[in-house]
Design a protein around this motif. Structure first.
Motif, short mmCIF file in Angstrom:
data_model
loop_
_atom_site.label_atom_id
_atom_site.label_comp_id
_atom_site.label_asym_id
_atom_site.label_seq_id
_atom_site.Cartn_x
_atom_site.Cartn_y
_atom_site.Cartn_z
N VAL A 397 0.94 -3.74 -12.34
CA VAL A 397 0.84 -4.05 -10.92
C VAL A 397 1.54 -5.39 -10.70
N ASP A 398 2.37 -5.45 -9.65
CA ASP A 398 3.12 -6.66 -9.34
C ASP A 398 3.05 -6.93 -7.85
N GLY A 399 2.79 -8.17 -7.51
CA GLY A 399 2.80 -8.60 -6.12
C GLY A 399 3.93 -9.59 -5.89
N THR A 400 4.55 -9.54 -4.71
CA THR A 400 5.68 -10.42 -4.40
C THR A 400 5.52 -11.03 -3.02
N TRP A 401 5.73 -12.33 -2.95
CA TRP A 401 5.80 -13.04 -1.67
C TRP A 401 7.25 -13.40 -1.41
N THR A 402 7.77 -13.03 -0.24
CA THR A 402 9.15 -13.32 0.13
C THR A 402 9.17 -14.13 1.40
N SER A 403 9.92 -15.21 1.40
CA SER A 403 10.09 -16.05 2.58
C SER A 403 11.52 -15.92 3.08
N PHE A 404 11.68 -15.49 4.34
CA PHE A 404 12.99 -15.36 4.97
C PHE A 404 13.24 -16.63 5.78
N ALA A 405 14.26 -17.40 5.38
CA ALA A 405 14.45 -18.73 5.95
C ALA A 405 15.10 -18.71 7.32
N ASP A 406 15.78 -17.60 7.70
CA ASP A 406 16.57 -17.66 8.93
C ASP A 406 16.75 -16.26 9.51
N ALA A 407 15.66 -15.53 9.71
CA ALA A 407 15.76 -14.15 10.15
C ALA A 407 14.95 -13.91 11.42
N LEU A 408 15.31 -12.85 12.14
CA LEU A 408 14.53 -12.41 13.28
C LEU A 408 13.32 -11.61 12.83
N TYR A 409 12.29 -11.57 13.64
CA TYR A 409 11.14 -10.68 13.53
C TYR A 409 10.17 -11.02 12.40
N VAL A 410 10.67 -11.41 11.23
CA VAL A 410 9.82 -11.59 10.06
C VAL A 410 10.10 -12.95 9.41
N LYS A 411 9.05 -13.73 9.20
CA LYS A 411 9.18 -14.99 8.46
C LYS A 411 8.89 -14.81 6.98
N GLU A 412 7.92 -13.98 6.67
CA GLU A 412 7.57 -13.74 5.27
C GLU A 412 7.03 -12.33 5.11
N ARG A 413 7.05 -11.88 3.88
CA ARG A 413 6.59 -10.54 3.56
C ARG A 413 5.81 -10.57 2.27
N PHE A 414 4.71 -9.85 2.25
CA PHE A 414 3.91 -9.67 1.04
C PHE A 414 4.00 -8.20 0.63
N SER A 415 4.20 -7.98 -0.65
CA SER A 415 4.31 -6.59 -1.13
C SER A 415 3.59 -6.45 -2.46
N ILE A 416 3.19 -5.22 -2.74
CA ILE A 416 2.54 -4.90 -4.02
C ILE A 416 3.03 -3.55 -4.48
N ILE A 417 3.26 -3.42 -5.77
CA ILE A 417 3.67 -2.16 -6.36
C ILE A 417 2.87 -1.92 -7.63
N GLY A 418 2.37 -0.71 -7.77
CA GLY A 418 1.65 -0.30 -8.97
C GLY A 418 2.34 0.88 -9.62
N VAL A 419 2.37 0.89 -10.95
CA VAL A 419 3.05 1.95 -11.70
C VAL A 419 2.14 2.41 -12.83
N VAL A 420 1.99 3.71 -12.95
CA VAL A 420 1.25 4.32 -14.06
C VAL A 420 2.16 5.36 -14.72
N GLY A 421 2.25 5.32 -16.04
CA GLY A 421 3.12 6.24 -16.75
C GLY A 421 2.51 6.75 -18.03
N LEU A 422 2.92 7.94 -18.43
CA LEU A 422 2.47 8.55 -19.68
C LEU A 422 3.68 9.12 -20.39
N GLU A 423 3.80 8.81 -21.70
CA GLU A 423 4.91 9.33 -22.51
C GLU A 423 4.33 10.00 -23.75
N VAL A 424 4.83 11.20 -24.05
CA VAL A 424 4.36 11.97 -25.20
C VAL A 424 5.55 12.26 -26.11
N THR A 425 5.36 12.01 -27.40
CA THR A 425 6.40 12.23 -28.40
C THR A 425 6.00 13.40 -29.29
N PHE A 426 6.95 14.29 -29.52
CA PHE A 426 6.70 15.46 -30.39
C PHE A 426 7.45 15.33 -31.70
#
Length: 426
Positions: A397-426
């Protein structure tokens, strides 16, 4: 004397010099990505597979063939009302004795968004499904190896096709590895509901890479590689309209101005985005893997520049800790800084529809920004004794804070992503 021990071999795998399309940040297959493309496209679903590469399961002594199947599920959410679900499946077969192998992966990005940009155009919530896949093959019977791949990505308004190859040469008893690669891609950009034969734009790229990896001692591996991508074609978004402002009103457009404020200040002209018709990208990346007793430190530093005037720096660090014979835990830190492209403006000025800037964009990922990412993950071996790596479960799980220094509509954004994986070897 050959330096490579079990720990150094694992570190070499962790520093594998696979080629990738250069961006201010890495992008998923088929995207014309911006610095924040990985979250928006679901590409971080590959992160678990990257960590798995740090320890390669040994081939079964009863057979020369090793087969693996894997599945992953990634989920992304951010504070600008964008949601992405990315399931993927993969498989590979290889013969370690003969040195050949084949592999493939298929994924689906299910995207739903109602960002401020969409709200500003009075559009409904946007939903899209992207299908992407790749096939690859390799042959390395000794110190010299070749590999090739092909990839495809499709949405109703975007088709991306690509392919390429890589040469690998081991020297100094496999303590020094040289890599060179080339890739070609062709993207067709269209509009949803409109056949490509009626409206489309073409974007081509040529990607080149050179790299070297050195086993310094049984605990330390260093790698350095460079990438260059030459793009030609119009990659402007056919849905992105850019608000224009009279020169005296532009100064009153503040950072993060709301859609209502923008609508009150702009003039009637609202042209489509227009980007330059070519772009040259360059990146240099250094990697370090250092094996301690019961842990491994992985550091990466990447510098990026391009012909649009963007400069970027990305630092990435993981510290993988062995918890017994079956569990690895790691914290993850990522820091990214960039300036804006040379034609970036928060508020573009015009006196009317016949007085428009030649280049204009509303993509805040092309503007100045910085972000900080923090996360953690685990890798658990579930196989039977003696073959514990036959079943591998990964989660992060990873969270990211992004600050936009010179943009319309959004000054900052918070995001989170989670990943689950399974690998099987034969």
């Amino acid at each position: 004397m050959q330096l490579k021990s079990w720990s150094a071999a694992a570190l070499t795998a962790a520093l594998s010099l696979s080629t990738s399309q250069v961006n201010a940040e890495e992008a998923s297959a088929g995207s014309t990505a911006s610095p924040e493309a990985p979250p928006s496209t679901g590409a971080p679903a590959t992160a678990a597979a990257d960590v798995n590469a740090t320890v390669e399961p040994p081939p079964k002594p009863s057979s020369n063939l090793t087969a693996r199947i894997s599945g992953q599920m990634a989920a992304y959410q951010d504070s600008t009302a964008t949601t992405v679900f990315t399931p993927s499946v993969g498989a590979s077969v290889e013969n370690p004795t003969s040195g050949w192998g084949i592999n493939g992966r298929y994924l689906v990005d299910m995207v739903s968004a109602a960002s401020p940009d969409i709200v500003a155009t009075a559009s409904p919530r946007w939903e899209e499904v992207r299908h992407a896949g790749n096939l690859g093959a390799k042959y390395k019977p000794g110190n010299f190896g070749v590999s090739a791949y092909g990839s495809a990505s499709y949405t109703p308004d975007y088709l991306s096709l690509g392919g390429g190859g890589q040469l690998t040469q081991d020297l100094d008893e496999k303590n020094l590895t040289l890599v060179e690669g080339y890739g070609y891609g062709r993207d067709t950009i269209g509009r949803t509901g409109t056949p490509f034969s009626v409206f489309s734009r073409e974007l081509e790229y040529h990607a080149f890479s050179l790299g070297v990896s050195r086993v310094v001692n049984p605990a330390l591996v260093l790698a350095l590689f460079g990438d260059a991508v030459l793009e030609s074609g119009d990659q402007s978004k056919p849905y992105r309209y850019i608000p224009m402002f009279a020169p005296d009103a532009a100064a009153r457009v503040t950072r993060g101005a709301s859609p209502d404020d923008v609508a009150a200040l702009r003039i009637n002209a609202r042209p489509l985005e227009q980007l330059p018709l070519s772009r040259q990208r360059w990146a240099a990346t250094g990697r370090l893997a250092w094996r301690f007793t019961g842990s491994t430190l992985r550091l990466e530093e990447r510098g990026y520049t391009d012909s649009w005037g963007m400069l970027a720096s990305t630092t990435d660090a993981r510290y993988l800790v062995d918890v017994g014979d079956r569990v690895i835990l790691w914290p993850h830190v990522r820091v990214h800084f960039q300036n804006g492209v040379d034609f970036w403006k928060r508020a573009y000025t015009a006196n009317g529809p016949n007085d428009l800037p030649a280049f204009r964009t509303g993509d805040r990922e092309l503007g100045p920004l910085r972000n900080l990412g923090l996360g953690a993950g685990t890798r658990i071996a579930l196989g039977k004794a003696g073959r514990v790596d036959d079943w591998l479960l990964t989660a992060s799980v990873d969270g990211t804070w992004t600050s936009f220094a010179d943009a319309l509509y959004v000054k900052e954004r918070f995001s989170i992503i989670g990943v689950v994986g399974l690998e099987v070897t034969f």
